[in-house]
Motif scaffolding. Structure first.
Motif, PDB file in Angstrom:
ATOM      1  N   SER A 224       0.827  -1.177   0.263  1.00 18.27           N
ATOM      2  CA  SER A 224      -0.028  -0.034  -0.087  1.00 18.27           C
ATOM      3  C   SER A 224       0.928   1.239  -0.121  1.00 18.27           C
ATOM      4  O   SER A 224       1.717   1.332   0.941  1.00 18.27           O
ATOM      5  CB  SER A 224      -0.785  -0.192   1.263  1.00 18.27           C
ATOM      6  OG  SER A 224      -1.294   1.106   1.662  1.00 18.27           O
ATOM      7  N   HIS A 225       0.623   2.138  -1.010  1.00 14.62           N
ATOM      8  CA  HIS A 225       1.344   3.356  -1.016  1.00 14.62           C
ATOM      9  C   HIS A 225       0.518   4.406  -1.813  1.00 14.62           C
ATOM     10  O   HIS A 225      -0.456   3.894  -2.664  1.00 14.62           O
ATOM     11  CB  HIS A 225       2.898   3.283  -1.638  1.00 14.62           C
ATOM     12  CG  HIS A 225       2.763   2.852  -2.873  1.00 14.62           C
ATOM     13  ND1 HIS A 225       2.328   1.585  -3.503  1.00 14.62           N
ATOM     14  CD2 HIS A 225       2.734   3.848  -4.195  1.00 14.62           C
ATOM     15  CE1 HIS A 225       2.340   1.555  -4.885  1.00 14.62           C
ATOM     16  NE2 HIS A 225       2.784   2.864  -5.207  1.00 14.62           N
ATOM     17  N   SER A 226       1.049   5.641  -1.795  1.00 12.69           N
ATOM     18  CA  SER A 226       0.477   6.707  -2.684  1.00 12.69           C
ATOM     19  C   SER A 226       1.802   6.963  -3.325  1.00 12.69           C
ATOM     20  O   SER A 226       2.658   7.054  -2.815  1.00 12.69           O
ATOM     21  CB  SER A 226      -0.173   7.962  -2.064  1.00 12.69           C
ATOM     22  OG  SER A 226       0.603   8.498  -1.147  1.00 12.69           O
ATOM     23  N   ASP A 227       1.553   7.717  -4.810  1.00  9.63           N
ATOM     24  CA  ASP A 227       2.540   8.029  -5.386  1.00  9.63           C
ATOM     25  C   ASP A 227       3.059   9.603  -5.117  1.00  9.63           C
ATOM     26  O   ASP A 227       2.252  10.481  -4.920  1.00  9.63           O
ATOM     27  CB  ASP A 227       2.533   8.036  -6.945  1.00  9.63           C
ATOM     28  CG  ASP A 227       2.299   6.587  -7.590  1.00  9.63           C
ATOM     29  OD1 ASP A 227       2.704   5.552  -6.642  1.00  9.63           O
ATOM     30  OD2 ASP A 227       1.905   6.409  -8.602  1.00  9.63           O
ATOM     31  N   TYR A 228       4.291  10.030  -5.135  1.00  6.03           N
ATOM     32  CA  TYR A 228       4.731  11.211  -4.883  1.00  6.03           C
ATOM     33  C   TYR A 228       4.489  12.289  -5.836  1.00  6.03           C
ATOM     34  O   TYR A 228       4.472  13.492  -5.578  1.00  6.03           O
ATOM     35  CB  TYR A 228       6.331  11.276  -4.545  1.00  6.03           C
ATOM     36  CG  TYR A 228       7.112  10.950  -5.998  1.00  6.03           C
ATOM     37  CD1 TYR A 228       7.330   9.606  -6.521  1.00  6.03           C
ATOM     38  CD2 TYR A 228       7.506  12.336  -6.597  1.00  6.03           C
ATOM     39  CE1 TYR A 228       8.066   9.529  -7.506  1.00  6.03           C
ATOM     40  CE2 TYR A 228       7.988  12.069  -7.999  1.00  6.03           C
ATOM     41  CZ  TYR A 228       8.139  10.514  -8.332  1.00  6.03           C
ATOM     42  OH  TYR A 228       8.846  10.459  -9.579  1.00  6.03           O
ATOM     43  N   VAL A 281      -4.478   5.522  -2.591  1.00  7.04           N
ATOM     44  CA  VAL A 281      -3.470   4.663  -1.962  1.00  7.04           C
ATOM     45  C   VAL A 281      -3.696   3.393  -2.867  1.00  7.04           C
ATOM     46  O   VAL A 281      -5.184   3.096  -3.078  1.00  7.04           O
ATOM     47  CB  VAL A 281      -4.023   4.432  -0.536  1.00  7.04           C
ATOM     48  CG1 VAL A 281      -3.140   3.492  -0.013  1.00  7.04           C
ATOM     49  CG2 VAL A 281      -3.646   6.056   0.230  1.00  7.04           C
ATOM     50  N   HIS A 282      -2.789   2.603  -3.314  1.00  5.15           N
ATOM     51  CA  HIS A 282      -3.059   1.544  -3.979  1.00  5.15           C
ATOM     52  C   HIS A 282      -1.919   0.495  -3.657  1.00  5.15           C
ATOM     53  O   HIS A 282      -0.950   0.905  -3.251  1.00  5.15           O
ATOM     54  CB  HIS A 282      -2.935   2.051  -5.422  1.00  5.15           C
ATOM     55  CG  HIS A 282      -1.654   2.794  -5.886  1.00  5.15           C
ATOM     56  ND1 HIS A 282      -1.301   4.269  -5.601  1.00  5.15           N
ATOM     57  CD2 HIS A 282      -0.652   2.665  -6.740  1.00  5.15           C
ATOM     58  CE1 HIS A 282      -0.445   4.594  -5.947  1.00  5.15           C
ATOM     59  NE2 HIS A 282       0.243   3.580  -6.711  1.00  5.15           N
ATOM     60  N   ARG A 283      -2.135  -0.649  -4.193  1.00  2.54           N
ATOM     61  CA  ARG A 283      -1.232  -1.599  -4.190  1.00  2.54           C
ATOM     62  C   ARG A 283      -1.302  -2.682  -5.203  1.00  2.54           C
ATOM     63  O   ARG A 283      -2.410  -2.542  -6.167  1.00  2.54           O
ATOM     64  CB  ARG A 283      -1.306  -2.616  -2.843  1.00  2.54           C
ATOM     65  CG  ARG A 283      -2.676  -3.345  -2.908  1.00  2.54           C
ATOM     66  CD  ARG A 283      -2.939  -3.699  -1.272  1.00  2.54           C
ATOM     67  NE  ARG A 283      -4.128  -4.645  -1.470  1.00  2.54           N
ATOM     68  CZ  ARG A 283      -4.563  -5.285  -0.268  1.00  2.54           C
ATOM     69  NH1 ARG A 283      -4.080  -5.120   0.815  1.00  2.54           N
ATOM     70  NH2 ARG A 283      -5.628  -6.101  -0.471  1.00  2.54           N
TER      71      ARG A 283
HETATM   72 FE   FE2 Z   1       2.369   3.681  -7.257  1.00  5.35          FE
END
Ligand code: FE2
Ligand code: AKG
Length: 352
Positions: A224-228, A281-283
């Motif tokens: 799980s993360h978001s892109d900068y 937020v995606h994975r």
């Molecule tokens: Fe990403």
């Protein structure tokens, strides 16, 4: 650094069983129960935005801008059709990526690096080097704009890589600039608000390869993360992307629609918009039976150009919620932090 065991153990198109290899996920890839993906996730409703007419009719343009604004506000994510990039360009980029990851380990290892500041690097997992958890992914990341400055440092092998990935890089960047214009227009600050800075901005391509995983319910390709970025445009060979719905906290799978591209709102648009649009937020999940490739093209301002909240979007009711930051600030953050959990970078930008 673990080397690229995942790609050498589970070559493209072959399952672990076919290779007579272990049918279990090694301990270091097994993620905590609470983070494990469902093998039958619900399908996400995500707006599909048709860009036909967007470029040639002002009334259709304003309808599309409005749809893009609504999608950014509700989901931080949308898919686009009729984006103008030919299928053969998309297929060429994907096939050159497949061919790269099929190369012998020694060939790929030439690009292996833990240094997040390197403009071209190959590695495993989210942040190679110091992870406690390994993810089931190998990747090649490279800068892509201006193409002539970087293309000679991209892999020479497979022979078509530079041409096919380069063609896609140029076209997807044009699209990203157009969509950025639509996003700023939808925020009421005008289509040209970021144009000059984006013209001089960074394009980073993250070419991801997720080999077949014998127990896809126990591991993830990318946590799980978001892109900068301001925005990321994603091209994928097959489904596997999941997004978190902030309204009900559920992970849902993004449906596969041939020829579409996925657009992610990144942290820097969250900052610009003063939180009106939140980064998604995606994975990435895994498959037992096949390798998945995704190519994320991340677009942001220049290396040292700070993204600030638009003054027009700050008032008494909406006090400034974010600190300014640049791509270099993100890289410095990445060098020191394990991004294996949630929205790491954006949390450091929030003004409490
Ligand atoms: Fe990403
Ligand atoms: O593979 C995917 O679907 C997601 C890739 C991604 O999120 C990234 O490279 O930042």
């Amino acid at each position: 650094m673990e080397g690229d065991e995942s790609s050498s153990s589970f070559p493209m198109g072959e399952t672990a069983q076919e290779k007579g290899l272990s049918t279990h996920v090694p301990e270091c890839y097994v993620i905590p129960t609470s983070h494990r993906p469902s093998l039958n996730p619900e399908t996400a409703y995500v707006p599909v935005i048709d860009l036909v007419g967007f470029r040639d009719s002002s009334s259709r343009r304003s309808v599309t801008v409005n749809d893009i604004g609504n999608a950014c506000r509700r989901y931080g994510f949308f898919q686009i059709t009729n984006h103008g990039i030919d299928q053969f360009v998309l297929d060429g980029a994907l096939s050159s990526a497949f061919d790269f990851f099929r190369l012998p380990t020694e060939e790929k290892a030439k690009f292996m690096s833990n240094d997040v500041h390197k403009p071209v690097r190959y590695g495993t997992s989210l942040k190679d080097g110091v992870d406690k958890i390994q993810f089931w992914r190998v990747f090649l990341k490279h800068y892509a704009y201006p193409l002539e400055d970087w293309v000679m440092s991209w892999p020479e092998n497979p022979p078509a890589y530079r041409e096919q990935m380069g063609r896609y890089a140029v076209e997807v960047r044009k699209l990203a600039l157009e969509i950025t214009g639509a996003i700023t227009e939808s925020l009421g600050i005008g289509a040209k608000y970021l144009s000059n800075k984006m013209e001089e901005g960074m394009q980073v391509m993250a070419v991801n390869c997720y080999p077949p995983c014998p127990q896809p319910g126990l591991a993830l390709g990318l946590p799980s993360h978001s892109d900068y970025s301001c925005l990321t445009i994603l091209l994928q060979s097959t489904s596997g992307l999941e997004i978190l719905d902030t309204e009900d906290g559920k992970w849902r799978a993004v449906p596969e629609l041939k020829g579409t591209l996925q657009v992610h709102v990144g942290d820097h648009v969250e900052v610009l918009s003063n939180g009106r649009y939140k980064s998604v937020v995606h994975r990435a999940t895994l498959r037992k039976e096949r390798t998945r490739i995704s190519i994320a093209s991340l677009h942001s301002l220049g290396m040292d150009e700070k993204m600030e909240t638009a003054e027009e979007l700050v008032d008494e009711e909406h006090p400034k919620g974010y600190k300014e930051s640049s791509f270099r600030d993100f890289l410095n953050f990445l060098a020191k932090n394990d991004l294996a959990e949630g929205k790491g970078f954006i949390e450091t930008l929030k003004i409490q």
